[in-house]
Design a protein around this motif. Sequence first.
Motif, mmCIF file in Angstrom:
data_model
loop_
_atom_site.group_PDB
_atom_site.id
_atom_site.type_symbol
_atom_site.label_atom_id
_atom_site.label_comp_id
_atom_site.label_asym_id
_atom_site.label_seq_id
_atom_site.Cartn_x
_atom_site.Cartn_y
_atom_site.Cartn_z
ATOM 1 N N ALA A 133 0.827 -1.203 0.000
ATOM 2 C CA ALA A 133 0.000 0.000 0.000
ATOM 3 C C ALA A 133 0.860 1.251 0.000
ATOM 4 C CB ALA A 133 -0.912 0.007 1.217
ATOM 5 N N THR A 134 0.319 2.326 -0.563
ATOM 6 C CA THR A 134 1.045 3.589 -0.647
ATOM 7 C C THR A 134 0.397 4.672 0.224
ATOM 8 O OG1 THR A 134 -0.221 4.177 -2.634
ATOM 9 C CG2 THR A 134 1.924 3.106 -2.959
ATOM 10 N N THR A 135 -0.383 4.240 1.202
ATOM 11 C CA THR A 135 -0.976 5.189 2.144
ATOM 12 C C THR A 135 0.027 5.513 3.240
ATOM 13 O OG1 THR A 135 -3.151 4.201 1.760
ATOM 14 C CG2 THR A 135 -2.919 5.607 3.702
ATOM 15 N N PRO A 136 0.331 6.775 3.494
ATOM 16 C CA PRO A 136 1.301 7.126 4.542
ATOM 17 C C PRO A 136 0.709 6.901 5.934
ATOM 18 C CG PRO A 136 0.390 9.123 3.553
ATOM 19 C CD PRO A 136 -0.154 7.976 2.759
ATOM 20 N N LEU A 137 1.255 5.899 6.643
ATOM 21 C CA LEU A 137 0.700 5.513 7.941
ATOM 22 C C LEU A 137 1.743 5.420 9.055
ATOM 23 C CD1 LEU A 137 -1.665 2.591 6.846
ATOM 24 C CD2 LEU A 137 -2.349 4.896 7.515
ATOM 25 N N TYR A 138 3.009 5.118 8.716
ATOM 26 C CA TYR A 138 3.977 4.690 9.723
ATOM 27 C C TYR A 138 4.964 5.813 10.053
ATOM 28 C CZ TYR A 138 2.077 0.286 8.127
ATOM 29 O OH TYR A 138 1.217 -0.731 7.775
ATOM 30 N N ASN A 139 5.101 6.077 11.356
ATOM 31 C CA ASN A 139 6.089 7.075 11.761
ATOM 32 C C ASN A 139 7.484 6.454 11.770
ATOM 33 O OD1 ASN A 139 6.328 5.590 14.123
ATOM 34 N ND2 ASN A 139 5.014 6.945 15.311
ATOM 35 N N GLN A 198 5.717 11.592 3.728
ATOM 36 C CA GLN A 198 4.847 12.756 3.796
ATOM 37 C C GLN A 198 4.755 13.227 5.235
ATOM 38 O OE1 GLN A 198 1.157 12.280 1.594
ATOM 39 N NE2 GLN A 198 2.053 10.614 0.391
ATOM 40 N N ARG A 199 4.200 14.400 5.427
ATOM 41 C CA ARG A 199 4.074 14.968 6.764
ATOM 42 C C ARG A 199 2.619 14.881 7.240
ATOM 43 N NH1 ARG A 199 8.955 16.220 9.459
ATOM 44 N NH2 ARG A 199 10.515 16.605 7.831
ATOM 45 N N SER A 200 2.468 14.492 8.495
ATOM 46 C CA SER A 200 1.140 14.506 9.093
ATOM 47 C C SER A 200 0.755 15.937 9.435
ATOM 48 C CB SER A 200 1.126 13.657 10.367
ATOM 49 O OG SER A 200 1.915 14.277 11.375
ATOM 50 N N ASP A 201 -0.487 16.133 9.886
ATOM 51 C CA ASP A 201 -0.922 17.477 10.278
ATOM 52 C C ASP A 201 -0.081 18.022 11.412
ATOM 53 O OD1 ASP A 201 -4.449 16.697 9.746
ATOM 54 O OD2 ASP A 201 -2.856 17.329 8.360
ATOM 55 N N SER A 202 0.486 17.113 12.215
ATOM 56 C CA SER A 202 1.318 17.542 13.334
ATOM 57 C C SER A 202 2.775 17.716 12.944
ATOM 58 C CB SER A 202 1.217 16.524 14.480
ATOM 59 O OG SER A 202 -0.116 16.344 14.873
ATOM 60 N N GLY A 203 3.105 17.461 11.679
ATOM 61 C CA GLY A 203 4.463 17.648 11.213
ATOM 62 C C GLY A 203 5.337 16.409 11.275
ATOM 63 N N TYR A 204 4.776 15.245 11.690
ATOM 64 C CA TYR A 204 5.562 14.023 11.769
ATOM 65 C C TYR A 204 5.698 13.383 10.381
ATOM 66 C CZ TYR A 204 5.030 14.351 16.830
ATOM 67 O OH TYR A 204 5.064 14.780 18.130
ATOM 68 N N ARG A 205 6.862 12.781 10.140
ATOM 69 C CA ARG A 205 7.098 12.088 8.870
ATOM 70 C C ARG A 205 6.355 10.756 8.891
ATOM 71 N NH1 ARG A 205 12.856 13.375 7.604
ATOM 72 N NH2 ARG A 205 13.412 11.202 7.851
ATOM 73 N N LEU A 206 5.616 10.488 7.809
ATOM 74 C CA LEU A 206 4.844 9.252 7.696
ATOM 75 C C LEU A 206 5.275 8.483 6.447
ATOM 76 C CD1 LEU A 206 1.246 10.449 8.665
ATOM 77 C CD2 LEU A 206 2.923 9.274 10.104
ATOM 78 N N TYR A 207 5.477 7.166 6.616
ATOM 79 C CA TYR A 207 5.955 6.297 5.554
ATOM 80 C C TYR A 207 4.859 5.324 5.143
ATOM 81 C CZ TYR A 207 10.535 7.929 7.136
ATOM 82 O OH TYR A 207 11.604 8.702 7.492
ATOM 83 N N THR A 208 4.944 4.859 3.902
ATOM 84 C CA THR A 208 3.983 3.885 3.400
ATOM 85 C C THR A 208 4.526 2.460 3.578
ATOM 86 O OG1 THR A 208 4.903 3.787 1.173
ATOM 87 C CG2 THR A 208 3.326 5.566 1.640
ATOM 88 N N GLU A 209 3.652 1.468 3.366
ATOM 89 C CA GLU A 209 4.103 0.072 3.376
ATOM 90 C C GLU A 209 5.159 -0.159 2.309
ATOM 91 O OE1 GLU A 209 0.144 -2.393 4.922
ATOM 92 O OE2 GLU A 209 1.034 -2.783 2.958
ATOM 93 N N ARG A 210 5.007 0.476 1.161
ATOM 94 C CA ARG A 210 5.991 0.311 0.085
ATOM 95 C C ARG A 210 7.340 0.911 0.496
ATOM 96 N NH1 ARG A 210 4.158 2.138 -5.735
ATOM 97 N NH2 ARG A 210 2.686 0.434 -5.293
ATOM 98 N N ASP A 211 7.300 2.077 1.163
ATOM 99 C CA ASP A 211 8.553 2.650 1.671
ATOM 100 C C ASP A 211 9.267 1.671 2.593
ATOM 101 O OD1 ASP A 211 7.121 5.973 2.109
ATOM 102 O OD2 ASP A 211 8.206 5.105 0.397
ATOM 103 N N VAL A 212 8.527 1.063 3.494
ATOM 104 C CA VAL A 212 9.113 0.127 4.453
ATOM 105 C C VAL A 212 9.708 -1.074 3.727
ATOM 106 C CG1 VAL A 212 8.641 -1.403 6.411
ATOM 107 C CG2 VAL A 212 7.585 0.866 6.317
ATOM 108 N N ALA A 213 9.001 -1.587 2.725
ATOM 109 C CA ALA A 213 9.498 -2.744 1.973
ATOM 110 C C ALA A 213 10.803 -2.405 1.256
ATOM 111 C CB ALA A 213 8.441 -3.201 0.966
ATOM 112 N N VAL A 214 10.872 -1.219 0.645
ATOM 113 C CA VAL A 214 12.089 -0.817 -0.069
ATOM 114 C C VAL A 214 13.244 -0.623 0.902
ATOM 115 C CG1 VAL A 214 13.142 1.047 -1.407
ATOM 116 C CG2 VAL A 214 10.877 0.200 -2.030
ATOM 117 N N ILE A 215 12.992 0.028 2.018
ATOM 118 C CA ILE A 215 14.054 0.254 3.016
ATOM 119 C C ILE A 215 14.562 -1.077 3.556
ATOM 120 C CG2 ILE A 215 14.528 1.200 5.312
ATOM 121 C CD1 ILE A 215 12.399 3.397 4.553
#
Length: 346
Positions: free
Chosen positions: A11-17, A45-62
């Motif tokens: 998934a490419t939804t930004p969910l993970y800090n 991407q940045r959350s409304d609070s300014g935290y960096r959020l990663y997607t499942e695809r980001d995690v898989a690539v890392i």
Amino acid sequence: MSIGLRLNEYATTPLYNIKAVVQATGISPSTLRAWERRYNVASPQRSDSGYRLYTERDVAVIRWLKLQVDAGMSISQAVLWLENLVNTAGDMEHTVLPMSSSATTPQDPLNTGNGLRREQNGDIDALQQGLINALISFKEDEAETVIAEAFSMYSVEQVGEKLIMPVLIELGERWHRGELSIIIEHFATNYLIQRMGTLLRFIPNGTGGPLLWVGCAPSELHEVGALLLAIYLRRLGYRVHYLGQNLPIEDFTNEVKRQQPAMLLLSASTIPAAEELAHLTNKLAQLGQGTPVIGFGGQIFNRRPDLRANIVGTYLGASAQEAVQHIDELLLDKNRQAKKPPETKS
């Protein structure tokens, strides 16, 4: 058994800090930020609070990149491989990252003395045959897939010694037997030279310590062995200038006088090249006190040990990987000699 990591399944939804990413991948926050800054491995991407959020695809690539680094690749090499895979697929959505259920790491207790797991000998044989078949059929995409698969299973040095060099030797022998045209042999050799040249460019060069020059004897056109040696040395942190094939005697000697490298590492694969190398090293020896340490190697010296006596310098062994060990010893000897107090006359 090869396993493909299909990025369109993530998934490419930004969910993970960043804390979740660190826990999922085992990478440190500082390393992750460095990878993002230098290599753009993820674009959180940045959350409304300014935290960096990663997607499942980001995690898989890392996680995939970290596996390659743990297996012996540098992060720049792993990122280059990833970029090649994405370019081949057309976009990230359709990219499949090669994985191996039997991949070994340097800490693997099943590693044998030559650095390969016992059960992977069959894998190397299959990779060699796959690369040969791809090259003699002019199928660059298939050749790239084989090399990528090899890098997912073995370190750079193991790929060089167990895949690249044996394939080159086999293709050369087939040409000598009349089983391949010279055009196929040239295509295969130049493809592998370009592939290894790209790898060399993406390995950071050392910034301190002795300067090592690596190149080929006058008239020597087969440079893969020297190229691999330059790659291995850069991976160990040495400061290396790679000079390529067919070094002319006069110009080379003049540049040695001006630049004063600490060590010259020269390769030859034919009798004429070995004869030219003898002329070159004898001329270098006339520089006197300013003569760098000279090491040499190449296929001709493996087949004809008697030719080694004609060269002023130290034979470095039967392979680029073996040469690295001798280079360490030669540099230590050079340092010890430099630190010796001058002899006084009684």
